[in-house]
Write a protein that holds these residues in place. Structure first.
Motif, PDB file in Angstrom:
ATOM      1  N   LYS A  55       1.250  -1.040  -0.243  1.00 46.38           N
ATOM      2  CA  LYS A  55      -0.130  -0.169  -0.449  1.00 46.38           C
ATOM      3  C   LYS A  55       0.401   1.281   0.288  1.00 46.38           C
ATOM      4  O   LYS A  55       0.403   2.464  -0.257  1.00 46.38           O
ATOM      5  CB  LYS A  55      -1.078   0.033   0.930  1.00 46.38           C
ATOM      6  CG  LYS A  55      -2.017  -1.426   1.196  1.00 46.38           C
ATOM      7  CD  LYS A  55      -3.137  -0.499   1.933  1.00 46.38           C
ATOM      8  CE  LYS A  55      -3.705  -2.106   1.934  1.00 46.38           C
ATOM      9  NZ  LYS A  55      -4.477  -2.399   2.917  1.00 46.38           N
ATOM     10  N   HIS A  56       1.960   1.108   0.337  1.00 42.15           N
ATOM     11  CA  HIS A  56       3.117   2.187  -0.079  1.00 42.15           C
ATOM     12  C   HIS A  56       3.821   2.583  -0.251  1.00 42.15           C
ATOM     13  O   HIS A  56       4.676   0.779  -0.511  1.00 42.15           O
ATOM     14  CB  HIS A  56       3.221   2.877   1.102  1.00 42.15           C
ATOM     15  CG  HIS A  56       3.756   2.172   2.286  1.00 42.15           C
ATOM     16  ND1 HIS A  56       3.404   1.323   3.289  1.00 42.15           N
ATOM     17  CD2 HIS A  56       5.183   2.336   3.129  1.00 42.15           C
ATOM     18  CE1 HIS A  56       4.333   0.309   4.262  1.00 42.15           C
ATOM     19  NE2 HIS A  56       5.111   1.254   3.447  1.00 42.15           N
ATOM     20  N   VAL A  57       4.868   3.197  -0.652  1.00 41.43           N
ATOM     21  CA  VAL A  57       6.458   3.079  -1.066  1.00 41.43           C
ATOM     22  C   VAL A  57       7.399   3.577   0.056  1.00 41.43           C
ATOM     23  O   VAL A  57       6.926   4.606   0.435  1.00 41.43           O
ATOM     24  CB  VAL A  57       6.575   3.530  -2.505  1.00 41.43           C
ATOM     25  CG1 VAL A  57       8.404   3.768  -2.881  1.00 41.43           C
ATOM     26  CG2 VAL A  57       5.807   3.313  -3.618  1.00 41.43           C
ATOM     27  N   GLY A  58       8.132   3.263   0.340  1.00 41.54           N
ATOM     28  CA  GLY A  58       9.279   3.841   1.237  1.00 41.54           C
ATOM     29  C   GLY A  58      10.684   4.253   0.880  1.00 41.54           C
ATOM     30  O   GLY A  58      10.933   3.480   0.315  1.00 41.54           O
ATOM     31  N   LEU A  59      11.075   5.948   1.244  1.00 40.92           N
ATOM     32  CA  LEU A  59      12.891   6.140   0.407  1.00 40.92           C
ATOM     33  C   LEU A  59      13.246   5.657   1.596  1.00 40.92           C
ATOM     34  O   LEU A  59      12.561   7.246   3.347  1.00 40.92           O
ATOM     35  CB  LEU A  59      12.320   7.301   0.151  1.00 40.92           C
ATOM     36  CG  LEU A  59      13.510   8.857  -0.422  1.00 40.92           C
ATOM     37  CD1 LEU A  59      14.405   7.604  -0.811  1.00 40.92           C
ATOM     38  CD2 LEU A  59      13.355  10.018  -0.507  1.00 40.92           C
ATOM     39  N   TYR A  60      14.413   6.076   1.710  1.00 45.90           N
ATOM     40  CA  TYR A  60      15.212   5.845   3.707  1.00 45.90           C
ATOM     41  C   TYR A  60      16.160   6.361   3.084  1.00 45.90           C
ATOM     42  O   TYR A  60      17.437   6.162   2.624  1.00 45.90           O
ATOM     43  CB  TYR A  60      14.763   4.321   3.850  1.00 45.90           C
ATOM     44  CG  TYR A  60      14.066   4.209   4.549  1.00 45.90           C
ATOM     45  CD1 TYR A  60      12.918   3.879   5.040  1.00 45.90           C
ATOM     46  CD2 TYR A  60      12.917   2.839   3.052  1.00 45.90           C
ATOM     47  CE1 TYR A  60      11.906   3.998   5.718  1.00 45.90           C
ATOM     48  CE2 TYR A  60      12.277   2.109   3.318  1.00 45.90           C
ATOM     49  CZ  TYR A  60      10.951   2.309   3.889  1.00 45.90           C
ATOM     50  OH  TYR A  60      10.325   1.791   4.229  1.00 45.90           O
ATOM     51  N   THR A  79       7.673   7.781   4.136  1.00 46.98           N
ATOM     52  CA  THR A  79       6.767   6.433   3.362  1.00 46.98           C
ATOM     53  C   THR A  79       5.138   7.631   2.325  1.00 46.98           C
ATOM     54  O   THR A  79       4.580   8.915   2.890  1.00 46.98           O
ATOM     55  CB  THR A  79       6.031   5.706   4.482  1.00 46.98           C
ATOM     56  OG1 THR A  79       4.607   6.214   4.927  1.00 46.98           O
ATOM     57  CG2 THR A  79       6.756   5.127   4.927  1.00 46.98           C
ATOM     58  N   PHE A  80       5.283   6.729   1.062  1.00 52.62           N
ATOM     59  CA  PHE A  80       4.569   8.195   0.435  1.00 52.62           C
ATOM     60  C   PHE A  80       3.634   6.560  -0.880  1.00 52.62           C
ATOM     61  O   PHE A  80       3.792   5.660  -0.595  1.00 52.62           O
ATOM     62  CB  PHE A  80       4.577   8.761  -0.537  1.00 52.62           C
ATOM     63  CG  PHE A  80       5.376   8.223  -1.058  1.00 52.62           C
ATOM     64  CD1 PHE A  80       5.521   7.623  -2.714  1.00 52.62           C
ATOM     65  CD2 PHE A  80       7.157   7.998  -0.758  1.00 52.62           C
ATOM     66  CE1 PHE A  80       6.376   7.457  -3.295  1.00 52.62           C
ATOM     67  CE2 PHE A  80       8.627   7.905  -1.553  1.00 52.62           C
ATOM     68  CZ  PHE A  80       8.027   7.239  -2.895  1.00 52.62           C
TER      69      PHE A  80
END
Length: 90
Positions: free
Chosen positions: A34-39, A65-66
């Motif tokens: 349900k989301h994408v994460g950029l770390y 997260t988006f």
């Protein structure tokens, strides 16, 4: 991120692709159901907190997260990656 971190080594850790500078993972990303994460490193998030909030994005200490329908703007990804790279080894 490749252009923002030309000195970085591409790598995979915890099943996530990312970039390492001097042995420190400075940026990684992953897609979930349900989301994408950029770390990135915590100081990079702190440096850009107001900009992240102004873009309507949710952040934690080390990531954003988006939903796939509302990605992080490319220029913000570039600034976050560069800031994270600068903080490697700090």
């Amino acid at each position: 991120m490749r252009e923002a971190l030309p000195e970085a080594e591409e790598m995979t850790a915890y099943d996530m692709p990312g970039f390492r500078v001097g042995g420190t993972v400075v940026a990684s990303y992953a897609a979930f159901s349900k989301h994408v994460g950029l770390y990135v490193l915590a100081p990079a998030i702190a440096d850009h907190h107001d900009e992240i909030a102004a873009a309507g994005l949710r952040s934690s200490k080390t990531g954003i997260t988006f939903p796939p329908s509302k990605p992080v703007p490319d220029d913000l990804v570039t600034r976050l990656a560069r800031a994270s790279g600068r903080h490697a080894g700090s």
